[in-house]
Design a protein around this motif. Structure first.
Motif: not given
Length: 411
Positions: A258-266
């Protein structure tokens, strides 16, 4: 077994264990090609003239029907099926490559000394020797198969799309469907002419292709345990997928992904806000998309439901005591039935998502229209993700894949 009990799949796991034990106890090296159960099956779907001699009747033989039967066991006949990826589409048929351990082409069939020629000759000679045929007879059979291949390689290159070929029998044999079906293109038409000139060679080739599918192809008996494990897991993959995810999708892994996915989306949101090459309308649409913070999940309800529907199919596997050949044939049939399950029971709307093709599935929440991004479990393992990898590697693997699919949503 405790985990299986908690997931209500203990009966299926016991079937898998029974197959595994039967596989370990079987004599798989060398492969028993002449097992009477394999020969009985071959005779029931088209015959084996190399073995049956004058008892084989070419007037009753159909290369098309025998190839259809081979698809039921995942064996490579003269054509293969392409299962639909969209709801409502039909199954497609494509002409297969020819050969066993090496694909034959016109250029590598010109000389008997080519690598492809020798590898295929060695494979066929090994199977035919299992039936105690004379070396002269074996050579005659192999020469017949090669002669058929050479003609077929020329025929199937044709691209005349005005021809049509009746493929109704495939649907009857493979899907138990009676409606009339046609294939357009001359490959089948031309192949049918070649097969009519080489019926015995074609039947021999297809018979050996079925044996080739059942063959564990072990180089040494010490490889049998690994083979049995792989065969069990790949044939009954819905069960082991469910067990694996339940055991390995820890809270630590969830948070890391989730940390990676959220960072990519941000990062996508920042890019959209700053780029100067979007016109006002495109920027408005893109900003609307990235303003909706996705809800990240692991596995879609449809994907989970479909996996759960496939698992009980494993209970249909009959493990025949003291008869691995019969058990092996049953397993191959089960594997094909599981792969065809989605097509037989297609009730989902829109795309049929393949776990091997997409890292995640996007959809909208019907209540608040927020985006839901559901990761498919097969992408939460190497080579895409491992919790001990440095962040740079995680972003270069899972992050890269996620970014590609975020692009399709943003743009």
């Amino acid at each position: 077994m405790d985990l299986a009990e908690s997931l209500n799949v203990s009966r299926e796991l016991r079937v898998a264990q029974r197959f595994y034990n039967a596989c370990l106890e079987a004599d798989l090296h060398p492969f028993p090609a002449a097992d009477p159960h394999y020969l009985k099956l071959i005779r029931s779907i088209g015959g084996f003239p190399a073995v049956d001699g004058a008892a084989w009747n070419s007037s009753n033989f159909s290369w098309f029907n025998m190839s259809a039967h081979l698809t039921n066991y995942g064996a490579q006949g003269l054509y293969d099926e392409m299962l639909p990826t969209l709801r409502g589409d039909t199954v497609g048929l494509v002409v297969n490559d020819l050969g066993f351990d090496a694909t034959v082409k016109l250029d590598n069939m010109k000389k008997n000394s080519s690598r492809a020629y020798k590898r295929n000759e060695r494979r066929m000679r090994g199977y035919l020797r299992s039936f105690n045929l004379t070396e002269d007879r074996i050579t005659e059979v192999i020469d017949g198969v090669f002669a058929f291949w050479r003609e077929a390689l020329v025929a199937i290159k044709s691209e005349d799309w005005d021809s049509e070929f009746d493929i109704t029998n495939y649907y009857k044999i493979a899907w138990n469907k009676e409606e009339e079906q046609w294939s357009y293109g001359s490959a089948f038409v031309e192949l049918d002419k070649i097969c009519a000139r080489h019926p015995e060679a074609v039947a021999n080739y297809l018979a050996m292709q079925l044996l080739y599918a059942f063959d564990a192809n072990l180089k040494d008996v010490k490889d049998q345990r690994d083979y049995c494990t792989t065969k069990m897991r790949t044939s009954m993959w819905p069960l082991f997928k469910k067990l694996h995810l339940a055991e390995n999708l820890s809270e630590e892994k969830r948070l890391g992904v989730l940390e990676i996915a959220q960072a990519i989306w941000n990062n996508w949101r920042k890019i959209v806000e700053e780029v100067d090459w979007l016109d006002s309308e495109a920027r408005k649409d893109a900003l609307l998309q990235v303003s909706r913070n996705p809800e990240f999940q692991f596995g879609t309800p449809a994907d989970t439901s479909l996996t759960d529907q496939k698992i009980p199919e494993i209970l249909r596997l009959e493990v025949v005591d003291d008869n691995y050949a019969a058990t092996n044939m049953n397993l191959f049939r089960l594997k094909v039935d599981i792969e065809r399950f989605r097509t037989r029971h297609s009730v989902e709307e829109g795309f049929m998502i393949s776990q091997r093709e997409m890292i995640m599935d996007f959809r909208e929440n019907n209540t608040n229209h927020n985006l839901i991004a559901a990761f498919h479990g097969s992408f939460l393992e190497p080579p895409y993700y491992h919790r001990s990898w440095p962040h740079s590697l995680k972003f270069g693997t899972l992050g890269f894949e996620a970014g590609q699919y975020f692009t399709t949503v943003v743009t």
